[in-house]
Motif scaffolding. Sequence first.
Motif, PDB file in Angstrom:
ATOM      1  N   SER A 168      46.988  31.021  46.171  1.00 52.28           N
ATOM      2  CA  SER A 168      45.967  31.895  45.606  1.00 52.28           C
ATOM      3  C   SER A 168      46.051  31.912  44.080  1.00 52.28           C
ATOM      4  O   SER A 168      45.026  31.971  43.393  1.00 52.28           O
ATOM      5  N   SER A 178      45.903  36.333  43.410  1.00 48.01           N
ATOM      6  CA  SER A 178      44.733  36.247  42.522  1.00 48.01           C
ATOM      7  C   SER A 178      44.943  37.098  41.276  1.00 48.01           C
ATOM      8  O   SER A 178      44.577  36.702  40.168  1.00 48.01           O
ATOM      9  N   TYR A 179      45.542  38.280  41.452  1.00 52.14           N
ATOM     10  CA  TYR A 179      45.849  39.135  40.297  1.00 52.14           C
ATOM     11  C   TYR A 179      46.856  38.459  39.377  1.00 52.14           C
ATOM     12  O   TYR A 179      46.680  38.431  38.153  1.00 52.14           O
ATOM     13  N   MET A 198      45.719  38.067  47.912  1.00 53.51           N
ATOM     14  CA  MET A 198      44.963  38.830  46.918  1.00 53.51           C
ATOM     15  C   MET A 198      45.835  39.190  45.719  1.00 53.51           C
ATOM     16  O   MET A 198      45.372  39.149  44.569  1.00 53.51           O
ATOM     17  N   GLU A 249      31.691  41.371  50.375  1.00 56.71           N
ATOM     18  CA  GLU A 249      32.667  41.082  49.333  1.00 56.71           C
ATOM     19  C   GLU A 249      32.014  40.432  48.122  1.00 56.71           C
ATOM     20  O   GLU A 249      32.320  40.789  46.978  1.00 56.71           O
ATOM     21  N   ARG A 278      45.649  45.798  51.410  1.00 55.26           N
ATOM     22  CA  ARG A 278      45.827  44.943  52.587  1.00 55.26           C
ATOM     23  C   ARG A 278      47.270  44.953  53.080  1.00 55.26           C
ATOM     24  O   ARG A 278      47.521  44.939  54.291  1.00 55.26           O
ATOM     25  N   GLU A 307      46.893  37.992  53.967  1.00 54.92           N
ATOM     26  CA  GLU A 307      45.716  38.155  53.104  1.00 54.92           C
ATOM     27  C   GLU A 307      46.036  39.047  51.909  1.00 54.92           C
ATOM     28  O   GLU A 307      45.488  38.863  50.811  1.00 54.92           O
ATOM     29  N   GLY A 341      44.834  43.905  47.042  1.00 53.52           N
ATOM     30  CA  GLY A 341      45.982  43.265  47.680  1.00 53.52           C
ATOM     31  C   GLY A 341      46.966  44.281  48.220  1.00 53.52           C
ATOM     32  O   GLY A 341      47.472  44.142  49.347  1.00 53.52           O
ATOM     33  N   GLN A 358      42.714  30.675  42.109  1.00 52.41           N
ATOM     34  CA  GLN A 358      42.021  31.532  41.159  1.00 52.41           C
ATOM     35  C   GLN A 358      42.018  30.930  39.764  1.00 52.41           C
ATOM     36  O   GLN A 358      41.127  31.212  38.955  1.00 52.41           O
ATOM     37  N   LEU A 379      41.699  43.457  41.914  1.00 50.64           N
ATOM     38  CA  LEU A 379      42.330  42.509  42.836  1.00 50.64           C
ATOM     39  C   LEU A 379      43.716  42.987  43.256  1.00 50.64           C
ATOM     40  O   LEU A 379      44.098  42.866  44.420  1.00 50.64           O
ATOM     41  N   ALA A 389      38.301  45.471  51.176  1.00 51.35           N
ATOM     42  CA  ALA A 389      39.257  44.371  51.321  1.00 51.35           C
ATOM     43  C   ALA A 389      40.105  44.525  52.571  1.00 51.35           C
ATOM     44  O   ALA A 389      40.501  43.534  53.194  1.00 51.35           O
TER      45      ALA A 389
END
Length: 427
Positions: free
Chosen positions: A26, A151-152, A148, A238, A275, A144, A272, A30, A268, A338
């Motif tokens: 991820s 991505s951050y 996420m 989303e 989740r 997941e 995350g 990203q 993000l 999310a």
Amino acid sequence: MPKIQPQDLQLIPLQWLCFILAFSFSVLFQAVYLFKENAFEYFNVSATETIILEQIRDYSFLTGAVLVAPILRSVGYKQIFRFSVLILLGLLAFVPFASELRFMMLLVMGISLCFAVCTVSSYASLAVLARSSEHHASMVSLLEGFAMVGSYVSYWLFGNLFKNHGLEWYYAFWVMIPLFLLVFLTDWSKLDSEVSFKKRSFMPRKDFAAFNREILSFSNNSIIVLFVFCLMFAAFSEVHYRIWITHYQSEVVIFPSFLGHNFISLTLLLMGIGRILTGILLLKVPKFWLVALCSAAVMIMVYYTEGLIQHTDVVIVEQLNEVPASSYLVLGSGVFLACLIPMIYSSLLAQVGKFRQSSLLCLTLVITVLSEQVSKRLSYALYEIFTPEIAYYFILIPVMLLFILFALFYHDLQGESKEIVINLNEE
């Protein structure tokens, strides 16, 4: 007393290595968005020309999923993981030297192919490692969530971190190498030695023929078809939210520079974390009530967000204590939205046994990516036809439909906890 196998003495549990893979990929995935900031300086092209990197990334991902899904059982998890990660290590070593856009296209293509291979393999691995439906749903949500968070970290890592220390941004790719080395050196043979996993010899023609038959068979399962619609609704929600949050931080609330550049990345991170917490709660709380809670929270927060901003001028924030209430509602709606998607994924995957997981995963990934492409066009059209504030209300429709569909076949899913063990060990 059962004999303890060497693979049972893993320093890091295999499911956590899947989480590490999701996080690491991820970060790289990203990073493609962040190439635009350095496009002219590094590639000597305009930022718009780097859009092709995003297209190559997405379609290479789909290609990798279609290629690996049919052969996963016959090749084996250990070979798939180690081979793809080995290729990836070589690609990462060359990234800082790719000063031409064409060279970077090839690297992005290779990274996306490896990402698809490991994504399908990781999800299929969770089916093998799952002890129950709750455990499977929990691991899917955790996977997941780590993705996420990755991505951050990508925003943070490829942002100003290296520049602030006098290093070029592209050396950040090398930071990921130790994590992939850890995965490469891990013994994945526990998955291949699963006693109920009947491997077959590697015969590409037969493997792809069996894969096609499995894909066609899914159309006869009404629950899977309904979940496909849920995936499409979730993809639109989303995408529509991401477009809204970009508009919100530039047109509705003007944040100070230290927060404005990090508002999306903060979103993000919170998504995350949401989740990950959902993954923990799924071990104790029934999935239906979590889906109901998240759906209701999204709809309530979206409704009240619009009520707070419709009749106000642009808000200029200079200090943290001046952040308006609508900002917290925007962040909260993103977190609950999310949390919905992993629960839909796990419910869908629970409808088939672990031997058909890779085929269904491939179908799921293709539908998700294509739905995102269509959703972008539809969402942009809505924001052009209506005012952004009114257009944002349209997110209520797919979220409501998603919950209604989930509620309609919830009674069928109640047997999931009893049947999942059978399904995961079928054939």
